[in-house]
Design an enzyme around this catalytic site. Structure first.
Site, PDB file in Angstrom:
ATOM      1  N   ILE A 152      33.900  71.676  42.465  1.00 59.56           N
ATOM      2  CA  ILE A 152      34.631  71.474  43.720  1.00 59.56           C
ATOM      3  C   ILE A 152      36.014  70.876  43.486  1.00 59.56           C
ATOM      4  O   ILE A 152      36.782  70.687  44.425  1.00 59.56           O
ATOM      5  CB  ILE A 152      33.836  70.586  44.699  1.00 59.56           C
ATOM      6  CG1 ILE A 152      33.472  69.240  44.059  1.00 59.56           C
ATOM      7  CG2 ILE A 152      32.588  71.307  45.179  1.00 59.56           C
ATOM      8  CD1 ILE A 152      32.789  68.271  45.006  1.00 59.56           C
ATOM      9  N   GLY A 153      36.327  70.575  42.229  1.00 55.49           N
ATOM     10  CA  GLY A 153      37.642  70.039  41.906  1.00 55.49           C
ATOM     11  C   GLY A 153      37.884  70.140  40.414  1.00 55.49           C
ATOM     12  O   GLY A 153      36.942  70.135  39.626  1.00 55.49           O
ATOM     13  N   SER A 211      43.430  67.958  34.879  1.00 52.96           N
ATOM     14  CA  SER A 211      43.807  68.185  33.489  1.00 52.96           C
ATOM     15  C   SER A 211      42.793  67.598  32.513  1.00 52.96           C
ATOM     16  O   SER A 211      42.696  68.052  31.379  1.00 52.96           O
ATOM     17  CB  SER A 211      45.187  67.580  33.219  1.00 52.96           C
ATOM     18  OG  SER A 211      45.191  66.202  33.551  1.00 52.96           O
ATOM     19  N   VAL A 233      35.077  68.182  38.737  1.00 53.24           N
ATOM     20  CA  VAL A 233      34.163  67.522  39.668  1.00 53.24           C
ATOM     21  C   VAL A 233      33.205  68.574  40.204  1.00 53.24           C
ATOM     22  O   VAL A 233      33.632  69.630  40.675  1.00 53.24           O
ATOM     23  CB  VAL A 233      34.910  66.848  40.835  1.00 53.24           C
ATOM     24  CG1 VAL A 233      33.920  66.151  41.765  1.00 53.24           C
ATOM     25  CG2 VAL A 233      35.927  65.847  40.309  1.00 53.24           C
ATOM     26  N   ASP A 284      48.558  57.276  41.778  1.00 52.16           N
ATOM     27  CA  ASP A 284      48.726  58.683  42.168  1.00 52.16           C
ATOM     28  C   ASP A 284      48.258  58.880  43.608  1.00 52.16           C
ATOM     29  O   ASP A 284      47.553  59.838  43.919  1.00 52.16           O
ATOM     30  CB  ASP A 284      47.957  59.607  41.219  1.00 52.16           C
ATOM     31  CG  ASP A 284      48.373  61.075  41.368  1.00 52.16           C
ATOM     32  OD1 ASP A 284      49.466  61.317  41.934  1.00 52.16           O
ATOM     33  OD2 ASP A 284      47.616  61.959  40.939  1.00 52.16           O
TER      34      ASP A 284
END
Length: 456
Positions: free
Chosen positions: A33-34, A37, A41, A150
């Site tokens: 789902i993600g 670099s 996930v 971030d």
């Protein structure tokens, strides 16, 4: 990073590849789902409780190779101790021979970013309500020595009740930390949200840098666009360092003053979180967070995850589910209304990952995808039933790249997953609108969906 061992394995016999599940300890891993670099996930299910969780998969060899073990252990240990209603909770850490697994709270309400994309901008009261929760989370983590570095709308998730959850706190461990001068020296983060002192790369205070990012987020929530933006990176850096903020006319006077105090290019005079909590604009309808008394947290699993001893490694087992179970799961899942899926996503609901179903063969699907990518300026790399699409022009956040994979979910029915793996989310939205129009003829529609489409 190398493909996670949790990833579906190769091509299946016959018509195409069949989706496989993988067990890691007591968790059954699902789709990705993600992807970043240094990590992927995946959605996961706790086989003991049935709970849905998210698992971040890290390359263990990468961690060892870059001598990051102590930094990451310290950061992960801190994150495991953090229990805040507005921070994604880290539950457990495990490791196999080649991977480290971080078991996280699963947040199912999507990204705050999608709310902005769909609505254009938020009203001042709604934006303030989310900003309250963001500051609560950032303040709590700062008090424990953890900085985000971030912060951006894509890292702000919403649960099913609409509460804000900040993800990826603590991942500063994956970059060099404080030097002898007590300042951080790594310019990480998305350029548009990064503080001037971070871009200067002369050392910066993590707390002040996070406050700046919070100010950019508040501006975007209320304006619907970035205060500093330019396709040329050097021009963008100059705009950020000058920090001449021009607020739109619909901002209240209190909001304008507040945002300008946050977007002060001098970190020494920039408003602090303590001062934010006392600001009149911020204090309107503010409710301090409520905490439940948590139980004692063990950090034994963190030490074990970085221990080379075989007895501490978790077992990985691949299993193949029945096709009908996979099909039923897709059919019943929210947002997977098969035939209607493309139509909904073309109306602006597509996020950083999406999928569709087709009755074409995998070869036909992949051929059609490759055919659609050429005119859009994308290069294609194929391996088995996976494809990597990469734009040939650099965008606001580098080259847009998209990963696709074809799965067999039932005889003569396949699911195609697409997810953004690099570049700007808005550019992915634009790409997908053009891309989906080229693939309409291979998207499967049930009989009821086809009738409904004719009525429209």
């Amino acid at each position: 990073m190398a493909e996670a061992e949790a990833e579906a394995a190769g091509a299946g016999a016959g018509a195409g590849p069949a989706r496989r599940t993988t067990r890691v300890g007591r968790y059954e891993l699902g789709k990705t789902i993600g992807e970043g670099s240094f990590a992927k996930v995946k959605v996961a299910r706790d086989t003991r409780t049935g709970d849905t969780l998210a698992i971040k998969v890290l390359d263990r060899n990468h961690v060892l190779r870059h001598k990051m073990v102590e930094q990451i252990k310290r950061e992960i240990s801190t994150m495991k101790l953090i229990k805040h209603p507005n921070v994604v909770q880290l539950h457990e850490v495990m490791a196999s021979k080649s991977k480290i697994y971080m078991v996280l709270e699963y947040v199912d309400g999507g990204e705050l970013f999608d709310k902005i994309v769909n609505s254009g901008r938020l009203g001042e009261d709604e934006a303030r309500r989310y900003f309250h929760q963001l500051i609560n989370a950032v303040d709590y983590c700062h008090s424990r020595g953890v900085y985000h570095r971030d912060l951006k709308p894509e890292n702000l998730l919403l649960d099913s009740h609409g509460a804000l959850k900040v993800s990826d706190f603590g991942l500063s461990a994956f970059a060099p930390q404080t030097k002898e001068d007590g300042l951080l020296h790594t310019a990480c983060g998305t350029p548009n949200y990064v503080a001037p002192e971070v871009l200067a790369d002369k050392g910066y205070d993590g707390m002040a840098a996070d406050v700046w990012s919070c100010g950019i987020i508040l501006f975007v929530l209320m304006a619907g666009y970035l205060p500093f933006d330019d396709p040329n990176l050097m021009t963008l850096y100059k705009l950020i360092c000058k920090a001449k903020v021009s607020c739109p006319h619909w901002f209240s006077s209190g909001a304008k003053k507040f945002i300008k105090r946050i977007l002060d290019p001098n970190p020494c005079t920039r408003i602090t979180i303590a001062q934010i909590l006392e600001d009149d604009w911020f204090k309107k309808d503010y409710k301090p967070p409520l905490f439940e008394q948590g139980e004692d947290v063990s950090l034994d699993d963190v030490d074990a995850a970085f221990d080379c001893s075989e007895e501490n490694l978790v077992a990985e087992k691949r299993e193949k589910p029945e096709s009908m179970n996979a099909f039923a799961l897709i059919s019943r899942s929210q947002g997977f209304n098969l035939g209607n899926l493309f139509e909904k996503e073309m109306m602006g609901m597509v996020k950083r990952e999406t999928s569709f179903t087709s009755q074409c063969t995998p070869q036909e699907i992949m051929s059609k995808i490759e055919e659609a990518c050429g005119p859009l300026g994308f290069n294609v790399r194929k391996q088995n039933y996976k494809m990597k699409l990469k734009g040939d022009k650099t965008g606001r956040k580098g080259y847009l790249s998209v990963a696709t994979e074809v799965f067999e979910v039932a005889p003569s029915l396949h699911m195609v997953e697409l997810r953004k793996t690099g570049g700007d989310t808005l550019e992915f939205h634009n790409f997908y609108n053009n891309f989906s129009s080229e693939l309409k003829d291979i998207v499967w529609k049930s009989e009821s969906d086809a009738k409904a489409a004719k009525k429209r």
